[in-house]
Write a protein that holds these residues in place. Sequence first.
Motif, short mmCIF file in Angstrom:
data_model
loop_
_atom_site.label_atom_id
_atom_site.label_comp_id
_atom_site.label_asym_id
_atom_site.label_seq_id
_atom_site.Cartn_x
_atom_site.Cartn_y
_atom_site.Cartn_z
N ARG A 33 -8.46 3.62 -2.90
CA ARG A 33 -9.49 3.72 -1.86
C ARG A 33 -10.31 4.99 -2.08
N LYS A 48 -13.63 5.07 3.01
CA LYS A 48 -13.03 4.22 4.04
C LYS A 48 -13.23 2.73 3.75
N LYS A 49 -14.40 2.35 3.23
CA LYS A 49 -14.69 0.93 3.01
C LYS A 49 -15.01 0.61 1.55
N THR A 50 -14.50 1.44 0.63
CA THR A 50 -14.75 1.22 -0.80
C THR A 50 -13.46 1.36 -1.60
N LEU A 51 -13.16 0.33 -2.38
CA LEU A 51 -11.99 0.32 -3.27
C LEU A 51 -12.46 0.15 -4.71
N GLN A 62 -16.25 -8.25 3.10
CA GLN A 62 -16.08 -7.44 1.90
C GLN A 62 -16.77 -8.13 0.73
N LEU A 89 -3.41 6.06 -0.42
CA LEU A 89 -4.72 5.59 -0.86
C LEU A 89 -4.64 4.51 -1.94
N SER A 146 -5.26 -0.79 -6.98
CA SER A 146 -6.50 -0.42 -6.29
C SER A 146 -6.38 0.98 -5.71
N SER A 204 0.84 -1.21 0.00
CA SER A 204 0.00 0.00 0.00
C SER A 204 0.87 1.25 0.00
#
Length: 162
Positions: free
Chosen positions: A74, A77-80, A124, A39, A72, A36
Amino acid sequence: TEENPFSAGDRGEKHQHVQMGTGTFDPFTSIAFAQSFALWQLSFYGQASLPLYESSKGFKAGLLTLLNTKLSYRLKKKTLVHASLSWLRQGAEEWDGQIQQDGIYGRQEVLLGIGSTISFGGPQYILMAQVPVWRELFQGVNTERGEIISPLSLTLGLQGRL
């Protein structure tokens, strides 16, 4: 696994070339790496399946190799969102210890993909779509030339912890 469709065809019998499984235990190995950067995330994945023996009906699947890289981002917070590039190579299948001269000896292809991963606080949920951008079929000299049509591949996934 069906009976040998090439033998059935030689006898003039009605037969099917579609297999639902190999009828054998085909071990596979895989490796994954991800890094990573703020983002962004870059990941690599490789997998190989090695059939070791033929089934009771004489079928042995070909070696299967897959390499994938995915970038990927981001969005929340919970979406890629994802973009991917994959290379797949599938070796020739064998019936009764022989690669049939009028069959497909294997294939390789490159696929581009896009997708998304979202979580609502638990597991997920993953949706990926891939399209082939290049394909090569390995065919015998006596094979009537044709093509494989697969315009879109969809993958739905669910990922979580036990």
